[in-house]
Design a protein around this motif. Sequence first.
Motif, PDB file in Angstrom:
ATOM      1  N   LEU A  74      39.854  57.270  44.058  1.00  0.00           N
ATOM      2  CA  LEU A  74      41.350  57.663  43.463  1.00  0.00           C
ATOM      3  C   LEU A  74      42.316  56.380  43.622  1.00  0.00           C
ATOM      4  O   LEU A  74      42.006  55.462  44.383  1.00  0.00           O
ATOM      5  N   GLU A  75      43.279  56.509  42.797  1.00  0.00           N
ATOM      6  CA  GLU A  75      44.520  55.404  42.700  1.00  0.00           C
ATOM      7  C   GLU A  75      45.155  55.734  44.157  1.00  0.00           C
ATOM      8  O   GLU A  75      45.387  54.241  44.521  1.00  0.00           O
ATOM      9  N   ASP A  77      46.096  57.865  47.884  1.00  0.00           N
ATOM     10  CA  ASP A  77      45.392  59.006  48.846  1.00  0.00           C
ATOM     11  C   ASP A  77      46.620  59.729  49.461  1.00  0.00           C
ATOM     12  O   ASP A  77      46.688  59.655  50.530  1.00  0.00           O
ATOM     13  N   ILE A  82      44.855  64.474  46.320  1.00  0.00           N
ATOM     14  CA  ILE A  82      43.542  64.529  46.812  1.00  0.00           C
ATOM     15  C   ILE A  82      43.263  66.187  46.697  1.00  0.00           C
ATOM     16  O   ILE A  82      42.425  66.429  46.082  1.00  0.00           O
ATOM     17  N   ALA A  85      42.837  66.628  42.870  1.00  0.00           N
ATOM     18  CA  ALA A  85      41.544  66.213  42.471  1.00  0.00           C
ATOM     19  C   ALA A  85      40.423  67.347  42.907  1.00  0.00           C
ATOM     20  O   ALA A  85      39.322  67.616  42.074  1.00  0.00           O
ATOM     21  N   ASP A 106      36.162  58.318  47.529  1.00  0.00           N
ATOM     22  CA  ASP A 106      36.961  59.183  48.139  1.00  0.00           C
ATOM     23  C   ASP A 106      36.302  60.536  47.828  1.00  0.00           C
ATOM     24  O   ASP A 106      36.289  61.336  48.758  1.00  0.00           O
ATOM     25  N   ASN A 132      45.374  59.470  38.687  1.00  0.00           N
ATOM     26  CA  ASN A 132      45.046  59.201  39.818  1.00  0.00           C
ATOM     27  C   ASN A 132      43.529  58.888  40.198  1.00  0.00           C
ATOM     28  O   ASN A 132      43.140  58.414  41.041  1.00  0.00           O
ATOM     29  N   ILE A 133      42.542  58.903  39.130  1.00  0.00           N
ATOM     30  CA  ILE A 133      41.356  58.230  39.047  1.00  0.00           C
ATOM     31  C   ILE A 133      41.077  57.079  38.657  1.00  0.00           C
ATOM     32  O   ILE A 133      41.521  56.454  37.548  1.00  0.00           O
TER      33      ILE A 133
END
Length: 157
Positions: A74-75, A77, A82, A85, A106, A132-133
């Motif tokens: 992930l970009e 945390d 989270i 995702a 992650d 975010n990935i």
Amino acid sequence: MNELDQFDLQILEILQKNNLTPQRDIGEHIGLSAAAVQRRIKRMRETGIVKADVSVIDTEKVKHSVTLIVEVFLERDKIDLIDQAQRLFTSAPEVQQCYYVTGESDFVLIIVVSSMKDYEQLTRRIFYGNDNIKHFRTLVSMNTVKSGLEIPINMLL
């Protein structure tokens, strides 16, 4: 939640091998009546010890023979990202297992698809375009050496 006794553990061991085993057979094997076995199984289902009764499918026989292990990085945390995702990964039926892990990555995903083309489409759907990935790394399984769902209950007996 009630503690599991030796009878419960023996029942769980049998159910993990074949959850269609008749309750009278389980009872004969462990020394309980079929009614007592039924009550115990019902309690373990109601309390969530037994989460599901499923059939394990041979992926090759249903033409879903490509298994991939994917590490997702992930970009950021942040807890809401989270959670987002997790929802994304668990909503994809191709994702058989999803683990939120420590270490460099992650998440670790176990994915089953019928072809690499299907996997490419999945990556476009859930990885690319998701801000975010950061990146993901894919391992392609060449052969399933062992795949199981059983918890080693016999060690507790």
